[in-house]
Design a protein around this motif. Structure first.
Motif, PDB file in Angstrom:
ATOM      1  N   UNK A 181       0.858  -1.182   0.000  1.00 32.56           N
ATOM      2  CA  UNK A 181       0.000   0.000   0.000  1.00 32.56           C
ATOM      3  C   UNK A 181       0.893   1.230   0.000  1.00 32.56           C
ATOM      4  N   UNK A 182       0.452   2.265  -0.675  1.00 33.73           N
ATOM      5  CA  UNK A 182       1.314   3.432  -0.822  1.00 33.73           C
ATOM      6  C   UNK A 182       1.672   4.064   0.521  1.00 33.73           C
ATOM      7  N   UNK A 183       0.723   4.034   1.476  1.00 31.11           N
ATOM      8  CA  UNK A 183       1.002   4.659   2.767  1.00 31.11           C
ATOM      9  C   UNK A 183       2.086   3.925   3.548  1.00 31.11           C
ATOM     10  N   UNK A 184       2.390   2.683   3.149  1.00 30.04           N
ATOM     11  CA  UNK A 184       3.461   1.941   3.807  1.00 30.04           C
ATOM     12  C   UNK A 184       4.843   2.281   3.233  1.00 30.04           C
ATOM     13  N   UNK A 185       4.899   2.944   2.106  1.00 27.95           N
ATOM     14  CA  UNK A 185       6.179   3.278   1.483  1.00 27.95           C
ATOM     15  C   UNK A 185       6.868   4.391   2.258  1.00 27.95           C
ATOM     16  N   UNK A 186       8.153   4.210   2.512  1.00 26.13           N
ATOM     17  CA  UNK A 186       8.929   5.284   3.119  1.00 26.13           C
ATOM     18  C   UNK A 186       8.996   6.461   2.143  1.00 26.13           C
ATOM     19  N   UNK A 187       8.952   7.705   2.641  1.00 25.51           N
ATOM     20  CA  UNK A 187       9.055   8.871   1.754  1.00 25.51           C
ATOM     21  C   UNK A 187      10.293   8.773   0.866  1.00 25.51           C
TER      22      UNK A 187
END
Length: 299
Positions: A181-187
């Motif tokens: 999920x995109x929200x799990x990706x580190x910036x």
């Protein structure tokens, strides 16, 4: 006198990271004499069987367990398949009383439990999965062992790395910026900063893994980086396991690939969002879990 093997069916249809959190539980069952068949995603079955963690694997989707959610007697094919097992652990179906009851009527000893702890539990996912087996006198292991990789997997990985022009004379770092999920990706900026720092400190050759859904994350990272990298496009899961086992370091977001890196024993740094850090921290002692704050700060 040698203990008679206990034929045990393990049901876990979850994704890569979910299933790899079960490795300590499965390893402990194996040491206690359980001869396990894994019912789950086929590629995960191939991984677990090839590693020697389970004896056999079968696809969850075709096993026929959906019949236990319906009224009426179970089909003969399903009852015949289940009759081979003395025990079943199902990390699936715990919220369905009819499934639990019908499965328990077909196998002598059954444990049905959720694949993750509830939000108030102090346990990590892997600790919870071990805890679910306490009725069979399974305790948390004192030692945690890496998931084995085969020479065939490592040969496939070496062949792929040679084709990409990876310099074998330098230590290898594999990076994976994507997540389920995109929200799990580190910036991206923080991930790039960490990768550049690790590369400078270790003199690494960098390989960026890109799975089927990782194109945007990889493109953003490569565009941001001030170093050259190799792209590793959609290897099979077993080849990826072989490559990770060959690597000297790994950097990733909260993803199944990161759990795979940790599981095969690669020294790993995994960047977690605050929402998942506590429960989904890796079980492997070779992995370091770092929280990434809402503004990309490492905590």
């Amino acid at each position: 006198m040698a203990q008679e093997p206990i034929d045990t069916l393990v049901i876990h249809p979850g994704a890569l990271g979910d299933v790899l959190q079960a490795v300590p539980a499965l390893s402990t069952l194996g040491r206690l004499g359980h001869r396990m068949t894994f019912a789950g995603q086929p590629r995960l079955g191939e991984l677990l069987q090839g590693s020697g963690l389970v004896l056999a694997a079968t696809p969850f989707d075709t096993f026929g367990l959906e019949a236990l959610f319906a009224d009426g007697p179970a089909p003969e094919r399903l009852t015949s398949r289940l009759s081979r097992f003395r025990r079943v652990v199902s990390w699936f179906g715990s919220r369905e009383p009819d499934y639990v009851k019908r499965l328990g009527a077909l196998v002598p000893e059954v444990i049905v439990a959720p694949p993750v702890p509830d939000d108030k539990s102090p346990l990590t996912v892997w600790e919870h999965l071990v805890e679910t087996l306490s009725a069979w006198n399974v305790a948390r292991p004192s030692e945690l062992h890496a998931l084995a990789t085969t020479e065939r997997w490592r040969i496939a990985a070496r062949t792929a790395l040679m084709a990409l022009g990876v310099d074998e004379g330098r230590p290898l770092l594999i990076a994976h910026p994507g997540a389920g999920a995109r929200w799990k990706q580190a910036p991206t900026a923080r991930f790039a900063q960490a990768l550049e720092r690790m590369t400078a400190d270790g003199g690494f050759e960098v390989l960026v893994h890109q799975g089927p859904a990782d194109g945007p994350a990889v493109e953003a990272l490569v565009t941001t980086l001030g170093i050259s990298v190799h792209r590793y496009l959609e290897p099979t899961l077993t080849e990826l396991a072989g490559a990770l086992a060959l690597a000297q370091a790994y950097l990733g977001s909260d993803s199944g690939v990161s759990h795979l890196a940790a599981s095969v024993g690669t020294p790993s740094v995994i960047l977690y969002p605050p929402e998942t850090l506590r429960q989904w921290a890796p079980w492997a002692p070779s992995a370091v879990a770092l929280g990434v704050g809402s503004e990309g700060d490492l905590s």
